[in-house]
Motif scaffolding. Sequence first.
Motif, PDB file in Angstrom:
ATOM      1  N   GLN A  29       0.851  -1.186   0.000  1.00 19.42           N
ATOM      2  CA  GLN A  29       0.000   0.000   0.000  1.00 19.42           C
ATOM      3  C   GLN A  29       0.889   1.238   0.000  1.00 19.42           C
ATOM      4  O   GLN A  29       2.093   1.170   0.280  1.00 19.42           O
ATOM      5  CB  GLN A  29      -0.949  -0.017   1.188  1.00 19.42           C
ATOM      6  N   ILE A  30       0.290   2.365  -0.289  1.00 18.89           N
ATOM      7  CA  ILE A  30       1.026   3.605  -0.478  1.00 18.89           C
ATOM      8  C   ILE A  30       1.843   4.004   0.758  1.00 18.89           C
ATOM      9  O   ILE A  30       2.945   4.540   0.634  1.00 18.89           O
ATOM     10  CB  ILE A  30       0.090   4.749  -0.941  1.00 18.89           C
ATOM     11  N   GLY A  31       1.338   3.721   1.950  1.00 22.51           N
ATOM     12  CA  GLY A  31       2.068   4.065   3.170  1.00 22.51           C
ATOM     13  C   GLY A  31       3.410   3.365   3.256  1.00 22.51           C
ATOM     14  O   GLY A  31       4.427   3.966   3.617  1.00 22.51           O
ATOM     15  N   GLU A  32       3.426   2.085   2.919  1.00 20.93           N
ATOM     16  CA  GLU A  32       4.684   1.323   2.932  1.00 20.93           C
ATOM     17  C   GLU A  32       5.633   1.839   1.862  1.00 20.93           C
ATOM     18  O   GLU A  32       6.838   1.969   2.085  1.00 20.93           O
ATOM     19  CB  GLU A  32       4.411  -0.167   2.722  1.00 20.93           C
ATOM     20  N   ARG A  67       9.366   3.396   2.404  1.00 21.39           N
ATOM     21  CA  ARG A  67      10.532   2.818   1.716  1.00 21.39           C
ATOM     22  C   ARG A  67      11.250   3.817   0.829  1.00 21.39           C
ATOM     23  O   ARG A  67      12.465   3.756   0.687  1.00 21.39           O
ATOM     24  CB  ARG A  67      10.107   1.605   0.905  1.00 21.39           C
ATOM     25  N   THR A  68      10.488   4.711   0.204  1.00 16.35           N
ATOM     26  CA  THR A  68      11.094   5.659  -0.747  1.00 16.35           C
ATOM     27  C   THR A  68      11.428   7.002  -0.098  1.00 16.35           C
ATOM     28  O   THR A  68      12.098   7.825  -0.713  1.00 16.35           O
ATOM     29  CB  THR A  68      10.148   5.928  -1.930  1.00 16.35           C
ATOM     30  N   GLU A  69      10.950   7.210   1.126  1.00 13.74           N
ATOM     31  CA  GLU A  69      11.108   8.488   1.825  1.00 13.74           C
ATOM     32  C   GLU A  69      10.456   9.630   1.047  1.00 13.74           C
ATOM     33  O   GLU A  69      10.932  10.762   1.045  1.00 13.74           O
ATOM     34  CB  GLU A  69      12.583   8.788   2.125  1.00 13.74           C
ATOM     35  N   LEU A  70       9.362   9.313   0.364  1.00 12.41           N
ATOM     36  CA  LEU A  70       8.548  10.309  -0.329  1.00 12.41           C
ATOM     37  C   LEU A  70       7.223  10.422   0.414  1.00 12.41           C
ATOM     38  O   LEU A  70       6.746   9.443   0.986  1.00 12.41           O
ATOM     39  CB  LEU A  70       8.283   9.880  -1.783  1.00 12.41           C
ATOM     40  N   SER A  71       6.633  11.600   0.385  1.00 16.09           N
ATOM     41  CA  SER A  71       5.346  11.774   1.056  1.00 16.09           C
ATOM     42  C   SER A  71       4.229  11.130   0.234  1.00 16.09           C
ATOM     43  O   SER A  71       4.370  10.919  -0.980  1.00 16.09           O
ATOM     44  CB  SER A  71       5.048  13.261   1.259  1.00 16.09           C
ATOM     45  N   LEU A  72       3.123  10.839   0.912  1.00 16.42           N
ATOM     46  CA  LEU A  72       1.955  10.299   0.207  1.00 16.42           C
ATOM     47  C   LEU A  72       1.515  11.286  -0.870  1.00 16.42           C
ATOM     48  O   LEU A  72       1.165  10.875  -1.987  1.00 16.42           O
ATOM     49  CB  LEU A  72       0.797  10.067   1.185  1.00 16.42           C
ATOM     50  N   ARG A  73       1.536  12.549  -0.532  1.00 18.75           N
ATOM     51  CA  ARG A  73       1.126  13.589  -1.485  1.00 18.75           C
ATOM     52  C   ARG A  73       2.012  13.575  -2.731  1.00 18.75           C
ATOM     53  O   ARG A  73       1.521  13.690  -3.856  1.00 18.75           O
ATOM     54  CB  ARG A  73       1.198  14.946  -0.784  1.00 18.75           C
ATOM     55  N   THR A  74       3.323  13.435  -2.529  1.00 21.81           N
ATOM     56  CA  THR A  74       4.261  13.405  -3.664  1.00 21.81           C
ATOM     57  C   THR A  74       4.006  12.187  -4.540  1.00 21.81           C
ATOM     58  O   THR A  74       3.969  12.304  -5.767  1.00 21.81           O
ATOM     59  CB  THR A  74       5.713  13.413  -3.147  1.00 21.81           C
ATOM     60  N   VAL A 115       8.183   0.764  -6.971  1.00 25.22           N
ATOM     61  CA  VAL A 115       9.109   1.371  -6.012  1.00 25.22           C
ATOM     62  C   VAL A 115      10.400   1.768  -6.726  1.00 25.22           C
ATOM     63  O   VAL A 115      10.925   2.863  -6.503  1.00 25.22           O
ATOM     64  CB  VAL A 115       9.387   0.422  -4.819  1.00 25.22           C
ATOM     65  N   ALA A 116      10.898   0.909  -7.602  1.00 26.31           N
ATOM     66  CA  ALA A 116      12.123   1.224  -8.349  1.00 26.31           C
ATOM     67  C   ALA A 116      11.927   2.483  -9.203  1.00 26.31           C
ATOM     68  O   ALA A 116      12.824   3.335  -9.284  1.00 26.31           O
ATOM     69  CB  ALA A 116      12.536   0.037  -9.213  1.00 26.31           C
ATOM     70  N   ARG A 117      10.766   2.622  -9.832  1.00 24.01           N
ATOM     71  CA  ARG A 117      10.467   3.836 -10.621  1.00 24.01           C
ATOM     72  C   ARG A 117      10.488   5.067  -9.735  1.00 24.01           C
ATOM     73  O   ARG A 117      11.048   6.104 -10.094  1.00 24.01           O
ATOM     74  CB  ARG A 117       9.101   3.726 -11.299  1.00 24.01           C
ATOM     75  N   LEU A 118       9.859   4.961  -8.574  1.00 27.44           N
ATOM     76  CA  LEU A 118       9.836   6.092  -7.647  1.00 27.44           C
ATOM     77  C   LEU A 118      11.249   6.454  -7.180  1.00 27.44           C
ATOM     78  O   LEU A 118      11.566   7.633  -6.997  1.00 27.44           O
ATOM     79  CB  LEU A 118       8.937   5.783  -6.448  1.00 27.44           C
ATOM     80  N   MET A 119      12.101   5.468  -7.017  1.00 25.61           N
ATOM     81  CA  MET A 119      13.481   5.747  -6.598  1.00 25.61           C
ATOM     82  C   MET A 119      14.250   6.465  -7.703  1.00 25.61           C
ATOM     83  O   MET A 119      15.072   7.340  -7.420  1.00 25.61           O
ATOM     84  CB  MET A 119      14.188   4.453  -6.188  1.00 25.61           C
ATOM     85  N   VAL A 120      13.990   6.125  -8.963  1.00 21.21           N
ATOM     86  CA  VAL A 120      14.615   6.851 -10.075  1.00 21.21           C
ATOM     87  C   VAL A 120      14.196   8.310 -10.014  1.00 21.21           C
ATOM     88  O   VAL A 120      15.023   9.225 -10.102  1.00 21.21           O
ATOM     89  CB  VAL A 120      14.241   6.220 -11.444  1.00 21.21           C
ATOM     90  N   ILE A 121      12.899   8.530  -9.834  1.00 22.16           N
ATOM     91  CA  ILE A 121      12.374   9.892  -9.764  1.00 22.16           C
ATOM     92  C   ILE A 121      12.988  10.631  -8.575  1.00 22.16           C
ATOM     93  O   ILE A 121      13.428  11.778  -8.703  1.00 22.16           O
ATOM     94  CB  ILE A 121      10.832   9.865  -9.655  1.00 22.16           C
ATOM     95  N   ARG A 122      13.026   9.966  -7.431  1.00 28.76           N
ATOM     96  CA  ARG A 122      13.577  10.598  -6.224  1.00 28.76           C
ATOM     97  C   ARG A 122      15.038  10.999  -6.425  1.00 28.76           C
ATOM     98  O   ARG A 122      15.479  12.028  -5.935  1.00 28.76           O
ATOM     99  CB  ARG A 122      13.459   9.645  -5.033  1.00 28.76           C
ATOM    100  N   ARG A 123      15.782  10.199  -7.157  1.00 29.30           N
ATOM    101  CA  ARG A 123      17.197  10.509  -7.403  1.00 29.30           C
ATOM    102  C   ARG A 123      17.378  11.612  -8.438  1.00 29.30           C
ATOM    103  O   ARG A 123      18.365  12.339  -8.413  1.00 29.30           O
ATOM    104  CB  ARG A 123      17.927   9.241  -7.833  1.00 29.30           C
ATOM    105  N   MET A 124      16.436  11.729  -9.363  1.00 26.96           N
ATOM    106  CA  MET A 124      16.532  12.764 -10.406  1.00 26.96           C
ATOM    107  C   MET A 124      16.140  14.139  -9.874  1.00 26.96           C
ATOM    108  O   MET A 124      16.686  15.147 -10.307  1.00 26.96           O
ATOM    109  CB  MET A 124      15.639  12.409 -11.598  1.00 26.96           C
TER     110      MET A 124
END
Length: 135
Positions: free
Chosen positions: A7-10, A14-21, A49-58
């Motif tokens: 779910q989005i909370g987990e 894991r990604t250290e991104l907010s639910l809103r983001t 999650v891997a996609r979100l990590m790419v975004i977080r790093r960019m």
Amino acid sequence: MSSEHMQIGEVAARTELSLRTIRHYEETGLVTPSARSQGGFRLYTETDVARLMVIRRMKPLGFTLDEMRDLLTATDRLDAPDAPDPAERAQLLERVRGYETAAARKIEDLRRQLARAEDFAATLRARTARTADDA
């Protein structure tokens, strides 16, 4: 719900991104939850999650949402089960290399900014030490 779905909370934890983001990235088409629970909750996979990590790093490198989308589209196509033909593959790899070059350039810019910030902080430390010694 399968154990491979989160779910989005987990995902946020894991990604250290907010639910809103995460929701914003969904609204802009960067990441789409792989499934929905019967109750309508977003469900994500390790690939999501891997996609979100790419975004977080960019993001801290100043890449735009369109650039993030373009890179993800290129890597998705490179990883697709129906492999691109050699010409398309070469073009996709060139696009990815362009982002690699841009990232390296942006990292160097950040290193210069960090060095200036460290010099500034050292100047302030020296200034406050002098002032404290004079008191």
